[in-house]
Enzyme design. Structure first.
Site, short mmCIF file in Angstrom:
data_model
loop_
_atom_site.label_atom_id
_atom_site.label_comp_id
_atom_site.label_asym_id
_atom_site.label_seq_id
_atom_site.Cartn_x
_atom_site.Cartn_y
_atom_site.Cartn_z
CE1 TYR A 88 19.31 14.59 -33.67
CE2 TYR A 88 17.54 16.22 -33.60
CZ TYR A 88 18.37 15.32 -32.96
OH TYR A 88 18.25 15.14 -31.60
CG ASP A 115 19.86 10.52 -32.80
OD1 ASP A 115 21.00 11.02 -32.80
OD2 ASP A 115 19.29 10.17 -31.75
CD1 TRP A 173 18.86 23.45 -29.85
CD2 TRP A 173 16.76 24.11 -30.21
NE1 TRP A 173 18.13 22.35 -30.22
CE2 TRP A 173 16.84 22.72 -30.44
CE3 TRP A 173 15.52 24.75 -30.38
CZ2 TRP A 173 15.73 21.96 -30.83
CZ3 TRP A 173 14.42 23.99 -30.76
CH2 TRP A 173 14.53 22.61 -30.97
NE ARG A 209 19.35 19.25 -34.19
CZ ARG A 209 20.18 18.58 -33.39
NH1 ARG A 209 19.90 18.46 -32.10
NH2 ARG A 209 21.28 18.03 -33.86
#
Length: 452
Positions: A55, A57, A419, A53
């Protein structure tokens, strides 16, 4: 070594130096970094073909969470693949800036603090059985984690009112609680929020947020490997001396400031013990445990590293570990530079070197320079890291996710994953729930892929 699912989440520091008049805020720089991701993923929060993953934050920090791994070298390899993926985004973003007439160099740092005193983390995840008593795991792990910086800290030059000091850990100054369900507000050592990303009746995810981000592959191997051995012992009922700390937060800071490992901290029962005393207890139990249950090459490697790191601190002979453990590697680098140029530890040039150690851009970062000169040891290989940028671990649920993402992208199909879920965004909204992170083969996923 007992099979377990591991994962590492790393937040990266971002900064940019500009060549012309135009300036961008950290938020804008982060958006440039993720523009390529958003163009194909329609979001700054995506899962990749390698099962990971990626991304953006809170606070403009890119974060990379490895796919589920069940092997320590595999974990180190996928952690390093995250650096390479972000380096690719950095190079692409600099090209975009240049095309738009904004000359600038973007820096991504795999460290834990910036010059303004902000902290960002490296979180470790360990899958544990639901049947075990979680509070006992936390009780036994806490003194281990507070003192673990002796063997796997990233090292940091800290400016204090009394002058500059070299510390073992970057993260130690920014931890405010022992055990808590929060991650950003209070920054605990162990996060107790119950999000297993698996069958909640069978599993729980131990979320450790006290560790430093490591540049050294071998340090990451030791950090996770030693914690895994302690977990294994707790699960099998091994008894430990009670090293419950009177004040874990004060202890973690005091230990970080003491490279001798001998400064004592107060225990809950009124006794005192040093970081070396506490680590020796865990290490000794681990040696006995591995001998009892039968050894294996990885356990032997972890125990060898762990023991040498403690010997290095006890005998003040850092040469025992200055090719393997980040804080010792960095200290060797800084001391040689200081001696060569006659600098104080408080010199801005030393602070610059401290930061440059964590620069992930190859050919520019100092750790990469040491690695190219064969001045540090390794746990994996460049070819394996390159492959892990696109290929998920083949022995865990990550394979199902990665294969589905690759197939859906190749077929031009709209999909959603997290997930545990794989979903085709078609009329039927077909979804497969993958609750077992150990399972790399699933007929339901194969049928979903073959229907694309």
């Amino acid at each position: 070594m007992q099979r377990r699912i591991f994962g590492i989440e790393t937040e990266f520091g971002v900064t940019c130096t500009f060549h012309g008049q135009r300036r961008l805020s950290p938020d804008e720089v982060a958006r440039y970094l993720f523009r390529r991701v958003v163009s194909w993923g329609r979001s700054s929060n995506v899962f990749l073909r390698n099962g990971a993953r990626l991304y953006l934050d809170v606070g403009s920090h890119p974060e990379y969470a490895t796919a589920e791994c069940d092997d320590l070298v595999q974990l180190v390899t996928h952690d390093k693949a995250g650096e390479r993926i972000l380096e690719d985004l950095l190079i692409d973003a600099e090209r975009r800036l240049s095309d738009e007439g904004i000359g600038g160099d973007i820096f991504l740092f795999k460290n834990n603090t910036d010059s303004a005193g902000n902290s960002y983390g490296c979180h470790e995840n360990y899958l544990v059985g639901r049947s075990g008593e979680f509070s006992r795991i936390a009780d036994v792990l806490l003194p281990f984690l507070v003192t673990r910086q002796l063997i796997c800290g990233a090292g940091k030059v800290l400016q204090t009112p009394r002058g500059a000091v070299y510390c073992l850990s970057q993260r130690a100054e920014h931890i405010w609680e022992g055990v808590s369900s929060a991650t950003t507000r209070s920054r605990p050592i162990i996060n107790t929020r119950d999000e297993p990303h698996a069958d909640a009746e069978r599993y729980r995810r131990l979320h450790v947020i006290v560790g430093d981000s490591n540049m050294s592959e071998v340090t990451t191997l030791l950090k996770v490997g030693a914690a895994n051995l302690v977990l294994e012992m707790v699960e099998q009922g091994v008894q430990f001396r009670d090293f419950s700390l009177d004040n874990p937060i004060r202890a973690i800071r005091e230990i970080s400031h003491d490279l001798t490992g001998r400064r004592t901290v107060r225990l809950a029962g009124g006794r005192e013990a040093s970081a070396l005393d506490i680590q020796r207890e865990y290490y000794g139990r681990a040696v006995d445990h591995v001998a009892r249950r039968g050894s294996d090459p990885m356990s032997e490697r972890i125990l060898d590293l762990w023991g040498r790191a403690l010997d290095a601190v006890e005998h003040q002979d850092y040469s025992l570990i200055d090719r393997e453990v980040d804080w010792a590697i960095k200290l060797r680098l800084l001391e040689r530079y200081r001696n060569k140029h006659g600098l104080e530890l408080s010199s801005p040039r030393i602070a610059q070197l401290d930061l440059a150690y964590h620069d992930i851009r190859r050919g520019r970062g100092l750790f990469d320079m040491l690695q190219r000169k064969d001045l540090v040891d390794r746990a994996t290989e460049d070819g394996e890291i390159e492959a892990a940028k696109d290929t998920p671990p083949q022995s865990t649920r990550a394979k199902l996710r990665g294969d589905f993402i690759a197939a859906a992208q190749a077929a031009g199909r709209d999909f959603t994953v997290d997930w545990v879920h794989l979903k085709l965004n078609d009329q039927a909204q077909r979804t497969v729930l993958c609750k077992d992170p150990f399972r790399a083969v699933d007929e339901r996923v194969e049928r979903l892929i073959s229907s694309l």
